[in-house]
Design a protein around this motif. Sequence first.
Motif: not given
Length: 254
Positions: A142-149, A179-181, A186-191, A202-207
């Motif tokens: 999806r390209k609507d801003g959706s993202a998955t932890a 709250t800033i994460t 190292d998790d920027i795999t393509i730069n 993985t610990n991002l709460a939904e929202g």
Amino acid sequence: MKHTLKGWLADNAVTADNKTDKILLLESAGSMNLEDLLQEMFEANTGLQPETLRHVVELYHRIVKNAVLRGVQVNTGLFYAVAKFVGVVEGGKWNPEKNSIYVALTQGQEMREEIAQTSVSILGTKANVMYILETEDRKSGRKDGSATAGKNLFVRGAMLKVVGDDPSVGVTLTDRQDTITKIDPDDITINKPSELTLLLPTNLAEGEYTLTVTTQYSASKVPLKTPRSASTMVYIGGKDAGSEDEEGKLPGEV
């Protein structure tokens, strides 16, 4: 009231082989929060005191919120609001770790009518401008801003390559409680200047989150003295923006 939106022409980083392909980037007129809006309402000389205006606006917010969260589809004219369920319900049971509630907001008739009367002023071409064009959730596509932890998020744009030694350089996610994460480098795999691939924590709460890329990258290869940033909204757990028919109504609306 007539409105005018101003924009700058910029190279379309997605079509790098087409040197004449341009997109239009909004010239920001700043930002406003609730306090700013209340002050502007007071300055409109309505005859109402600031505390009265605040009470009315806060009451309006509470009524809309309570209506939506008891299942009412709210149409204010300015926007539509309706609660949606996100996630697959396994075994017929609601699981807060996998399922969530999302409130979809879409533009209403009043906003569409104002948009139709809004003109666009092109200010010219802006070289080496930094922007985020779109994101793509690699899990759902999806390209609507959706993202998955815990999954990859693809970010397209221009001048996005994360480089520089300033402490602010990097990619951050800011939730609605500010709250800033910060994403591990190292998790920027393509730069690359036109694309980033981010492995989200993985610990991002939904929202809802503000994704911000800050860098000292420049096309001249000489790092910028002052970092610059570009931001966009992402929705961990997915964004269900609702669907409008050709009349701009939500499903079930008459």
